[in-house]
Write a protein that holds these residues in place. Structure first.
Motif, PDB file in Angstrom:
ATOM      1  N   CYS A  85       0.909  -1.283  -0.067  1.00 20.29           N
ATOM      2  CA  CYS A  85      -0.053  -0.049  -0.120  1.00 20.29           C
ATOM      3  C   CYS A  85       0.844   1.283   0.010  1.00 20.29           C
ATOM      4  CB  CYS A  85      -0.912  -0.124   1.193  1.00 20.29           C
ATOM      5  SG  CYS A  85      -2.080   1.422   1.244  1.00 20.29           S
ATOM      6  N   LEU A  86       0.767   2.084  -0.923  1.00 20.80           N
ATOM      7  CA  LEU A  86       1.291   3.342  -1.155  1.00 20.80           C
ATOM      8  C   LEU A  86       0.595   4.704  -0.985  1.00 20.80           C
ATOM      9  CD1 LEU A  86       4.170   4.741  -1.944  1.00 20.80           C
ATOM     10  CD2 LEU A  86       3.233   4.780  -4.328  1.00 20.80           C
ATOM     11  N   THR A  87       0.837   5.359  -0.160  1.00 18.79           N
ATOM     12  CA  THR A  87      -0.054   6.493   0.097  1.00 18.79           C
ATOM     13  C   THR A  87       0.850   7.896  -0.076  1.00 18.79           C
ATOM     14  OG1 THR A  87       0.134   6.864   2.608  1.00 18.79           O
ATOM     15  CG2 THR A  87      -1.330   5.264   1.765  1.00 18.79           C
ATOM     16  N   PRO A  88       0.188   9.123   0.220  1.00 17.33           N
ATOM     17  CA  PRO A  88       1.217  10.214  -0.124  1.00 17.33           C
ATOM     18  C   PRO A  88       2.050  10.247   1.068  1.00 17.33           C
ATOM     19  CG  PRO A  88      -1.002  10.882  -0.847  1.00 17.33           C
ATOM     20  CD  PRO A  88      -1.130   9.361   0.021  1.00 17.33           C
ATOM     21  N   GLU A  89       2.038   9.439   2.287  1.00 19.25           N
ATOM     22  CA  GLU A  89       2.788   9.637   3.378  1.00 19.25           C
ATOM     23  C   GLU A  89       3.425   8.518   3.861  1.00 19.25           C
ATOM     24  OE1 GLU A  89      -0.624  10.211   3.652  1.00 19.25           O
ATOM     25  OE2 GLU A  89      -0.597  12.255   3.301  1.00 19.25           O
ATOM     26  N   ASN A  90       3.101   7.321   3.409  1.00 26.54           N
ATOM     27  CA  ASN A  90       3.634   6.076   3.898  1.00 26.54           C
ATOM     28  C   ASN A  90       3.652   4.904   2.828  1.00 26.54           C
ATOM     29  OD1 ASN A  90       4.111   6.816   6.769  1.00 26.54           O
ATOM     30  ND2 ASN A  90       1.794   6.794   6.678  1.00 26.54           N
ATOM     31  N   LEU A  91       4.447   3.908   2.904  1.00 25.14           N
ATOM     32  CA  LEU A  91       4.623   2.675   2.375  1.00 25.14           C
ATOM     33  C   LEU A  91       4.495   1.747   3.151  1.00 25.14           C
ATOM     34  CD1 LEU A  91       5.498   0.972  -0.460  1.00 25.14           C
ATOM     35  CD2 LEU A  91       7.596   1.093   0.376  1.00 25.14           C
ATOM     36  N   ASP A  92       3.508   0.726   2.938  1.00 26.05           N
ATOM     37  CA  ASP A  92       3.373  -0.480   3.840  1.00 26.05           C
ATOM     38  C   ASP A  92       3.332  -1.783   2.857  1.00 26.05           C
ATOM     39  OD1 ASP A  92       2.419   0.178   6.952  1.00 26.05           O
ATOM     40  OD2 ASP A  92       1.307   1.735   5.589  1.00 26.05           O
ATOM     41  N   MET A  93       4.160  -2.731   3.432  1.00 27.25           N
ATOM     42  CA  MET A  93       4.066  -3.935   2.734  1.00 27.25           C
ATOM     43  C   MET A  93       4.203  -4.968   4.045  1.00 27.25           C
ATOM     44  SD  MET A  93       7.602  -3.418   0.028  1.00 27.25           S
ATOM     45  CE  MET A  93       8.582  -2.782   1.522  1.00 27.25           C
ATOM     46  N   VAL A  94       3.134  -5.979   3.764  1.00 30.88           N
ATOM     47  CA  VAL A  94       2.545  -6.888   4.312  1.00 30.88           C
ATOM     48  C   VAL A  94       2.996  -8.393   3.635  1.00 30.88           C
ATOM     49  CG1 VAL A  94       0.915  -7.767   5.877  1.00 30.88           C
ATOM     50  CG2 VAL A  94       1.135  -5.414   5.721  1.00 30.88           C
ATOM     51  N   MET A  95       3.709  -9.346   4.344  1.00 30.69           N
ATOM     52  CA  MET A  95       3.672 -10.569   3.788  1.00 30.69           C
ATOM     53  C   MET A  95       3.136 -11.415   4.785  1.00 30.69           C
ATOM     54  SD  MET A  95       7.120 -12.354   2.390  1.00 30.69           S
ATOM     55  CE  MET A  95       7.386 -13.909   3.236  1.00 30.69           C
ATOM     56  N   LYS A  96       2.459 -12.351   4.359  1.00 31.96           N
ATOM     57  CA  LYS A  96       1.473 -13.017   5.240  1.00 31.96           C
ATOM     58  C   LYS A  96       2.266 -14.401   5.156  1.00 31.96           C
ATOM     59  CE  LYS A  96      -2.919 -10.846   4.505  1.00 31.96           C
ATOM     60  NZ  LYS A  96      -3.966 -10.842   4.225  1.00 31.96           N
ATOM     61  N   LEU A  97       2.937 -15.325   4.000  1.00 35.81           N
ATOM     62  CA  LEU A  97       3.241 -16.496   3.884  1.00 35.81           C
ATOM     63  C   LEU A  97       4.753 -16.308   3.095  1.00 35.81           C
ATOM     64  CD1 LEU A  97       0.250 -18.313   2.738  1.00 35.81           C
ATOM     65  CD2 LEU A  97       1.292 -18.570   4.821  1.00 35.81           C
ATOM     66  N   PRO A  98       5.538 -17.348   3.478  1.00 33.10           N
ATOM     67  CA  PRO A  98       5.577 -18.140   4.646  1.00 33.10           C
ATOM     68  C   PRO A  98       5.918 -17.810   5.959  1.00 33.10           C
ATOM     69  CG  PRO A  98       7.734 -18.197   3.622  1.00 33.10           C
ATOM     70  CD  PRO A  98       6.877 -17.315   2.757  1.00 33.10           C
ATOM     71  N   GLN A  99       6.493 -16.663   6.200  1.00 34.76           N
ATOM     72  CA  GLN A  99       6.584 -16.044   7.362  1.00 34.76           C
ATOM     73  C   GLN A  99       5.777 -14.776   7.431  1.00 34.76           C
ATOM     74  OE1 GLN A  99       9.175 -16.620   5.740  1.00 34.76           O
ATOM     75  NE2 GLN A  99      10.500 -14.772   5.541  1.00 34.76           N
ATOM     76  N   LYS A 100       5.530 -14.032   8.682  1.00 37.29           N
ATOM     77  CA  LYS A 100       4.892 -12.982   8.659  1.00 37.29           C
ATOM     78  C   LYS A 100       5.768 -11.518   8.864  1.00 37.29           C
ATOM     79  CE  LYS A 100       0.674 -14.533  11.343  1.00 37.29           C
ATOM     80  NZ  LYS A 100      -0.004 -14.485  12.631  1.00 37.29           N
ATOM     81  N   ALA A 101       5.339 -10.882   7.827  1.00 36.75           N
ATOM     82  CA  ALA A 101       6.659  -9.396   7.920  1.00 36.75           C
ATOM     83  C   ALA A 101       5.848  -8.254   7.625  1.00 36.75           C
ATOM     84  CB  ALA A 101       7.606  -9.752   7.018  1.00 36.75           C
ATOM     85  N   TRP A 102       5.996  -7.300   8.274  1.00 37.22           N
ATOM     86  CA  TRP A 102       5.374  -5.856   8.048  1.00 37.22           C
ATOM     87  C   TRP A 102       6.284  -4.840   8.045  1.00 37.22           C
ATOM     88  CZ3 TRP A 102       2.109  -3.179  12.213  1.00 37.22           C
ATOM     89  CH2 TRP A 102       1.371  -1.616  11.504  1.00 37.22           C
ATOM     90  N   ILE A 103       6.535  -4.139   6.762  1.00 37.37           N
ATOM     91  CA  ILE A 103       7.537  -3.049   6.608  1.00 37.37           C
ATOM     92  C   ILE A 103       6.607  -1.863   6.369  1.00 37.37           C
ATOM     93  CG2 ILE A 103       9.099  -2.165   4.935  1.00 37.37           C
ATOM     94  CD1 ILE A 103      10.062  -5.031   4.209  1.00 37.37           C
ATOM     95  N   HIS A 104       6.970  -0.805   7.376  1.00 39.63           N
ATOM     96  CA  HIS A 104       6.353   0.336   7.410  1.00 39.63           C
ATOM     97  C   HIS A 104       7.142   1.412   7.229  1.00 39.63           C
ATOM     98  CE1 HIS A 104       3.218   3.647   8.438  1.00 39.63           C
ATOM     99  NE2 HIS A 104       4.139   3.987   9.281  1.00 39.63           N
ATOM    100  N   GLU A 105       7.245   2.124   6.249  1.00 41.74           N
ATOM    101  CA  GLU A 105       8.274   3.376   5.904  1.00 41.74           C
ATOM    102  C   GLU A 105       7.545   4.730   5.605  1.00 41.74           C
ATOM    103  OE1 GLU A 105      12.428   4.180   4.991  1.00 41.74           O
ATOM    104  OE2 GLU A 105      11.538   2.637   6.265  1.00 41.74           O
TER     105      GLU A 105
END
Length: 205
Positions: A85-105
């Motif tokens: 998800c890209l917004t004017p303020e932030n970038l979010d990347m969420v991976m559900k498999l094979p392991q959980k990861a959430w990048i918020h920038e």
């Protein structure tokens, strides 16, 4: 499983190609869309291809709400495995498999320093060549394909490594101005936000 394990580096490379450059950027005047938009939101199939430093492709569904966000959902075997998800303020990347990861920038300052107006970026993604031609060249971006199937390619170099990402949109299958377009949902338990830098360190280990 091997395909799923490649998801995290693919998503990180997408972010690096779109948000970073080794070049010194001179701020420019933000680029305004050529005319008032005729759409408020759009949903369509999208294909993301990494060409450098390795070759890999992902299919997904992209939802854009004008001036608010670009959301891409990636599925494998019918299951959602990642979202970007890209917004004017932030970038979010969420991976559900094979392991959980959430990048918020946070990326608002980066877009502003490059003179990139979010709505102009959305118009360029849809293949608006007039808007695209006026975008600041903070990274090497080209647009190809056809009017109904534009393909945007981003090239840059990070620490001596070439990065190349292409995003191909299928406007023939687009659904415009839906009442309830898909939205990004903050991941629940089991996810802790991390920065791009932290994610890169994890991959290096």
């Amino acid at each position: 499983m091997k395909t799923l394990k490649l998801l995290l580096p693919v998503l990180i490379l997408m972010a690096l190609a779109g948000c970073r450059s080794q070049k010194q950027i001179t701020p420019e005047q933000p680029v305004e869309p050529v005319e008032e938009p005729t759409w408020s939101n759009v949903t369509m199939p999208v294909r993301v291809t990494i060409a450098e430093p390795f070759r890999f492709s992902l299919n997904g569904t992209a939802t854009m709400v004008y001036g608010q966000y670009v959301l891409v959902s990636f599925r494998t075997f019918g299951f959602e495995v990642a979202t970007v998800c890209l917004t004017p303020e932030n970038l979010d990347m969420v991976m559900k498999l094979p392991q959980k990861a959430w990048i918020h920038e946070p990326i608002g300052d980066r877009l502003q320093s490059r003179g990139l107006k979010f709505t102009a970026l959305q118009e360029a993604m849809l293949g608006n060549r007039e808007v695209f031609s006026r975008l600041p060249k903070s990274v090497d971006i080209t647009v190809g394909g056809s009017e109904n199937a534009p393909e945007v390619t981003l090239k840059t170099t990070l620490k001596g490594r070439k990065l190349e990402t292409s995003v191909a949109w299928d406007l023939n299958a687009a659904k415009w101005n839906q009442e309830n377009p898909a939205r990004f949902t903050t991941p629940g338990s089991g996810y802790s936000p991390m920065s791009l830098e932290s994610a890169m360190k994890i991959l290096a280990n």
